[in-house]
Design an enzyme around this catalytic site. Structure first.
Site, PDB file in Angstrom:
ATOM      1  N   ASP A 126      38.390  33.666  42.244  1.00  0.00           N
ATOM      2  CA  ASP A 126      37.770  34.829  41.648  1.00  0.00           C
ATOM      3  C   ASP A 126      38.246  36.006  42.504  1.00  0.00           C
ATOM      4  OD1 ASP A 126      36.154  36.563  40.195  1.00  0.00           O
ATOM      5  OD2 ASP A 126      34.461  35.184  40.177  1.00  0.00           O
ATOM      6  N   GLN A 127      37.930  37.201  42.131  1.00  0.00           N
ATOM      7  CA  GLN A 127      38.465  38.372  42.815  1.00  0.00           C
ATOM      8  C   GLN A 127      38.315  38.254  44.328  1.00  0.00           C
ATOM      9  OE1 GLN A 127      36.468  41.767  43.515  1.00  0.00           O
ATOM     10  NE2 GLN A 127      38.238  43.089  43.462  1.00  0.00           N
TER      11      GLN A 127
END
Length: 175
Positions: A126-127
């Site tokens: 994820d980011q």
């Protein structure tokens, strides 16, 4: 996308993009979407593998769950999409299962996802481009089976800052 997570609570921060509180139903619907998208040449990254249900202060949270519950409820949509739709991508969740971040959890990524389910695609974080992501160690993630880093800030997670055990530094920018 698509979001293959399971509604664990009515207050879940990503319920709007997950299908259901029922893992089987979510898996069947998601598999149909994955097949359709991939039939048109798209890559999908099912998210968020696994137990992602908190949006506020979700960086580094440790989620605890019995293995039977994890497998029967929360991993079911992902498993169905891998086995029935040949999903090509997964996004590792921000959270940790127990104390191990999902993107560095070899049991999750190598033993279950790739081993038991036969997944042959890529796993992305994820980011990972904000300073709060200190627990998403790139070396641990790569060693455990994460393939790509969702990072838009070159000052974070530079591989050239890691030294080998003997003290030598590999110049990853030229390899």
């Amino acid at each position: 996308a698509p979001g293959a997570g399971t509604h664990r609570t009515p207050y879940g921060g990503r319920n709007f993009e997950y299908y259901s509180e029922d893992g089987f139903l979510s898996g069947k619907i998601c598999a149909a979407e994955v097949r359709g998208a991939q039939s048109k040449g798209m890559y999908v990254y099912l998210k968020h593998l696994v137990l992602n249900d908190q949006e506020d202060r979700r960086y580094g949270i440790a989620t605890f769950c019995q293995e039977q519950v994890l497998r029967e409820l929360y991993m079911t949509p992902f498993e169905i999409c891998v086995k029935e739709a040949d999903a090509h991508g997964m996004m590792a969740a921000f959270d940790s299962i127990g104390g191990i971040w999902c993107g560095a959890n070899e049991d999750l990524l190598e033993d279950v996802l790739r081993g038991e389910w036969g997944f042959e695609g890529m796993v992305i974080t994820d980011q990972a481009s904000v300073s709060a992501m200190f627990y998403q160690d790139i070396i641990s993630g790569l060693a455990a089976g994460t393939d790509l880093w969702l990072n838009t800030n070159k000052s974070f997670w530079a591989l050239d800052s890691y030294a080998e055990e003997d003290g030598t530094v590999t110049d990853w920018t030229t390899n």
